[in-house]
Design a protein around this motif. Structure first.
Motif, PDB file in Angstrom:
ATOM      1  N   THR A 390       0.829  -1.203   0.000  1.00 23.08           N
ATOM      2  CA  THR A 390       0.000   0.000   0.000  1.00 23.08           C
ATOM      3  C   THR A 390       0.863   1.253   0.000  1.00 23.08           C
ATOM      4  OG1 THR A 390      -1.717  -1.185   1.237  1.00 23.08           O
ATOM      5  CG2 THR A 390      -1.854   1.216   1.217  1.00 23.08           C
ATOM      6  N   MET A 391       1.932   1.234   0.783  1.00 21.00           N
ATOM      7  CA  MET A 391       2.821   2.389   0.856  1.00 21.00           C
ATOM      8  C   MET A 391       3.572   2.620  -0.457  1.00 21.00           C
ATOM      9  SD  MET A 391       2.347   3.875   3.730  1.00 21.00           S
ATOM     10  CE  MET A 391       0.631   3.405   3.458  1.00 21.00           C
ATOM     11  N   VAL A 392       3.851   1.549  -1.182  1.00 23.77           N
ATOM     12  CA  VAL A 392       4.459   1.704  -2.514  1.00 23.77           C
ATOM     13  C   VAL A 392       3.501   2.469  -3.431  1.00 23.77           C
ATOM     14  CG1 VAL A 392       5.211   0.493  -4.593  1.00 23.77           C
ATOM     15  CG2 VAL A 392       5.951  -0.317  -2.338  1.00 23.77           C
ATOM     16  N   LEU A 393       2.236   2.121  -3.388  1.00 21.07           N
ATOM     17  CA  LEU A 393       1.242   2.825  -4.200  1.00 21.07           C
ATOM     18  C   LEU A 393       1.113   4.287  -3.769  1.00 21.07           C
ATOM     19  CD1 LEU A 393      -1.474   0.028  -4.330  1.00 21.07           C
ATOM     20  CD2 LEU A 393      -0.136   0.876  -6.270  1.00 21.07           C
ATOM     21  N   VAL A 394       1.151   4.535  -2.479  1.00 20.31           N
ATOM     22  CA  VAL A 394       1.104   5.913  -1.986  1.00 20.31           C
ATOM     23  C   VAL A 394       2.302   6.700  -2.499  1.00 20.31           C
ATOM     24  CG1 VAL A 394       1.244   7.369   0.086  1.00 20.31           C
ATOM     25  CG2 VAL A 394      -0.253   5.372   0.072  1.00 20.31           C
ATOM     26  N   SER A 395       3.484   6.086  -2.468  1.00 18.68           N
ATOM     27  CA  SER A 395       4.696   6.765  -2.935  1.00 18.68           C
ATOM     28  C   SER A 395       4.620   7.104  -4.417  1.00 18.68           C
ATOM     29  CB  SER A 395       5.927   5.889  -2.659  1.00 18.68           C
ATOM     30  OG  SER A 395       6.124   5.735  -1.267  1.00 18.68           O
ATOM     31  N   ASN A 396       3.851   6.308  -5.148  1.00 15.82           N
ATOM     32  CA  ASN A 396       3.642   6.577  -6.574  1.00 15.82           C
ATOM     33  C   ASN A 396       2.421   7.450  -6.823  1.00 15.82           C
ATOM     34  OD1 ASN A 396       5.660   5.088  -8.344  1.00 15.82           O
ATOM     35  ND2 ASN A 396       5.084   3.466  -6.910  1.00 15.82           N
ATOM     36  N   LYS A 397       1.811   7.957  -5.716  1.00 13.10           N
ATOM     37  CA  LYS A 397       0.637   8.850  -5.773  1.00 13.10           C
ATOM     38  C   LYS A 397      -0.567   8.181  -6.430  1.00 13.10           C
ATOM     39  CE  LYS A 397       3.577  12.965  -5.786  1.00 13.10           C
ATOM     40  NZ  LYS A 397       3.907  14.259  -6.436  1.00 13.10           N
ATOM     41  N   LYS A 398      -0.648   6.868  -6.315  1.00 12.56           N
ATOM     42  CA  LYS A 398      -1.800   6.121  -6.814  1.00 12.56           C
ATOM     43  C   LYS A 398      -2.740   5.880  -5.640  1.00 12.56           C
ATOM     44  CE  LYS A 398       0.879   3.841 -10.478  1.00 12.56           C
ATOM     45  NZ  LYS A 398       1.320   2.533 -11.055  1.00 12.56           N
ATOM     46  N   TYR A 399      -3.406   6.945  -5.223  1.00 12.54           N
ATOM     47  CA  TYR A 399      -4.128   6.917  -3.954  1.00 12.54           C
ATOM     48  C   TYR A 399      -5.386   6.046  -4.007  1.00 12.54           C
ATOM     49  CZ  TYR A 399      -0.987  10.821  -3.147  1.00 12.54           C
ATOM     50  OH  TYR A 399       0.138  11.610  -3.026  1.00 12.54           O
ATOM     51  N   LYS A 400      -6.098   6.035  -5.100  1.00 13.80           N
ATOM     52  CA  LYS A 400      -7.296   5.199  -5.179  1.00 13.80           C
ATOM     53  C   LYS A 400      -6.921   3.714  -5.155  1.00 13.80           C
ATOM     54  CE  LYS A 400     -10.289   8.577  -7.455  1.00 13.80           C
ATOM     55  NZ  LYS A 400     -11.152   8.890  -8.637  1.00 13.80           N
ATOM     56  N   GLU A 401      -5.853   3.359  -5.881  1.00 17.16           N
ATOM     57  CA  GLU A 401      -5.380   1.976  -5.847  1.00 17.16           C
ATOM     58  C   GLU A 401      -4.886   1.620  -4.448  1.00 17.16           C
ATOM     59  OE1 GLU A 401      -2.762   0.728  -9.059  1.00 17.16           O
ATOM     60  OE2 GLU A 401      -3.433   2.453 -10.223  1.00 17.16           O
ATOM     61  N   ALA A 402      -4.239   2.580  -3.795  1.00 15.72           N
ATOM     62  CA  ALA A 402      -3.759   2.356  -2.427  1.00 15.72           C
ATOM     63  C   ALA A 402      -4.924   2.112  -1.479  1.00 15.72           C
ATOM     64  CB  ALA A 402      -2.933   3.549  -1.959  1.00 15.72           C
ATOM     65  N   MET A 403      -6.013   2.832  -1.682  1.00 10.29           N
ATOM     66  CA  MET A 403      -7.204   2.663  -0.847  1.00 10.29           C
ATOM     67  C   MET A 403      -7.724   1.231  -0.968  1.00 10.29           C
ATOM     68  SD  MET A 403      -8.960   4.887   1.127  1.00 10.29           S
ATOM     69  CE  MET A 403      -8.964   6.514   0.350  1.00 10.29           C
TER      70      MET A 403
END
Length: 507
Positions: A390-403
């Motif tokens: 999840t934090m990898v997705l956040v770091s890539n600013k993919k917030y909906k995917e991170a959610m």
């Protein structure tokens, strides 16, 4: 720092707090006539071998001293004299030095039920419940043990540990105090009470000092007494006194890696980075396996050189393969190094590096899960790996995917019955909502994390600040700025927090 648990530190990923019980050798003879014998307050153990009993008693003293390494050797010695000595096998399990060692010895212990007395059978039930995260069963048996052995300080301590593990701090303290009423010389309870008041909310520093003073008076020749007193001084920003306490502990046992590492932690906070790195290297040299790299990496972060920290961790982790130690112990070192590196990469916004580190961490985590052979460990490790994804997705600013990915953290621990199982889930959602500008949602989630974990406190401050609640944010930043304990989380945020506090005071 936390207390001695029924699951080893490497499985829980907790820091160990050490209890102490050595006596002043010079006063031993003159005190023997007046000293009260509390042996009747212990849980019963059975062996026909005098040699096994002697080794076991020495092992228990080391165990209560918090020295698992020396305790383990004594429990092994006891089992050599009497392979059917159930309590020796039980404590051999509790002093295991790796996930594999824990699993192997746990299975041996659980297979001895037909030889066990009633208290040992209860401990088997408690151990099995812990492995399965069946907290209701664990509490039920722990209470039954106190009822069956009402004069046993150790039974009372066991119940206190249950409450502490399950975030019921006031009940834990109540039962540790009862343990001391049963045996005023029971140093595990002194150490646990002092550390509980020092580190866990609700905190009471005067009470912490009271129990650490009691500990040093009861066990003046124990390194752990001086280590814990050093922790108190460090909390009070009395860093020179803290160093003196840690150095005293090291002088009592030059092979005590904890005392040496503690000096490194104090020197890190003082800004004595070269001295700290020497302390940490010395600690590795005298330690059992020499795999702890994280604390030394922190010194580079404090210096503002996170790239050097990452290089040190990567090279150090690779070098562990050349060590002639069991694979499970190498994996623990690699896991700790990867955990530290992941925090650095995430804080620095290096999404590519973070993704690489997380991918390296996954097979190590899977091997630890296999070695531990525990449903609770399996679920928690799966949740942690989902958290890092999840934090990898956040770091890539993919917030909906991170959610969406954050929901898999929650699903991973669905079978676990633990009060804090959802902390990584709420932590992830707090960060995601912060970046998306949803401060109300971010606050809702961060308030369900760990108030005693400095990184959660930091994120709560950031969320309040973003929401325009500057006063609440500054209260938290000021509290964080007073931190005197070394961790990768604090190392990463210290300069930022100090700058905010300084600017606030000038305005």
């Amino acid at each position: 720092m936390l207390y001695i648990k029924k699951l080893p530190v490497f499985v829980l990923m907790f820091a160990m707090l050490f209890a102490t019980s050595c006596k002043d050798a010079e006063k031993k003879n003159e005190e023997v006539e007046t000293k009260t014998d509390y042996s009747a307050n212990e849980l019963p153990v059975n062996t026909d071998s005098e040699e096994a009993m002697e080794a076991f008693n020495e092992g228990m003293e080391y165990f209560d001293n918090g020295n698992n390494r020396k305790a383990r050797a004594k429990f092994d010695e006891a089992l050599q004299h009497d392979p059917d000595f159930v309590s020796a096998q039980m404590y051999r399990t509790y002093t295991a030095n790796s996930a594999k060692d824990w699993s192997t010895n746990r299975e041996k212990f659980m297979a001895m039920r037909d030889k066990a007395n009633e208290s040992e059978k209860m401990m088997m039930d408690i151990t099995e419940a812990g492995v399965k995260s069946d907290v209701d069963r664990e509490l039920e048996v722990s209470k039954k043990m106190v009822e069956k052995y009402p004069k046993s300080a150790r039974a009372m301590d066991n119940l206190a540990i249950f409450y502490d593990n399950n975030d019921q701090e006031e009940k834990a303290r109540e039962h540790w105090k009862k343990a001391l009423e049963l045996n005023p010389e029971f140093v595990p309870a002194m150490a646990s009470l002092g550390s509980s008041y020092l580190f866990d909310s609700p905190r009471d520093k005067q009470q912490a000092k009271k129990y650490f003073d009691m500990l040093v008076k009861t066990a003046p020749n124990s390194p752990r007494s001086h280590i814990l007193m050093g922790d108190y001084h460090r909390d009070q920003d009395q860093l020179d006194q803290a160093l003196a306490s840690y150095e005293k502990a090291a002088s009592l046992d030059p092979e005590d890696e904890i005392a040496l590492a503690k000096s490194g932690h104090a020197n890190s906070i003082l800004g004595n980075y070269q001295e700290a790195r020497k302390n940490f290297k010395d600690a590795r040299e005298v330690s059992e396996f020499g795999t702890n790299l994280s604390a030394e990496a922190n010194t580079f972060v404090y210096e503002g050189n996170s790239k050097q920290a990452l290089k040190f961790l990567e090279e150090g982790a690779n070098s562990l393969d050349s060590l002639d130690i069991p694979e499970s112990n190498r994996n623990i070192g690699k896991y700790q190094a990867a955990y530290t590196a992941a925090h650095i990469a995430m804080h620095d916004g290096d999404a590519k590096r973070l993704a690489q580190i997380v991918e390296r961490m996954k097979p190590i985590s899977q091997q630890l899960v296999s070695d531990a052979n525990s449903p609770a460990v399996t679920a928690n490790q799966k949740a942690l790996m989902n958290y890092w994804d999840t934090m990898v997705l956040v770091s890539n600013k993919k917030y909906k995917e991170a959610m969406d990915k954050a929901e898999t953290i929650k699903q991973a621990v669905d079978s676990i019955n633990s009060p804090d199982k959802l902390e990584p889930y709420h932590r992830a959602l707090a960060v995601i909502n912060y970046h998306m500008g949803n401060t109300d949602k971010a606050l809702e989630h961060i308030k369900q994390t760990n108030e005693d974990y400095i990184h959660d406190e930091y994120w709560m401050a950031k969320i309040y600040e973003k929401a325009g609640e500057k006063e609440k944010a500054m209260e938290l930043y000021e509290e964080i700025a007073e931190e005197r304990f070394n961790s990768i989380e604090f190392a990463l945020i210290r300069d930022e927090v100090n700058k905010k506090v300084s600017e606030s005071s000038q305005s």
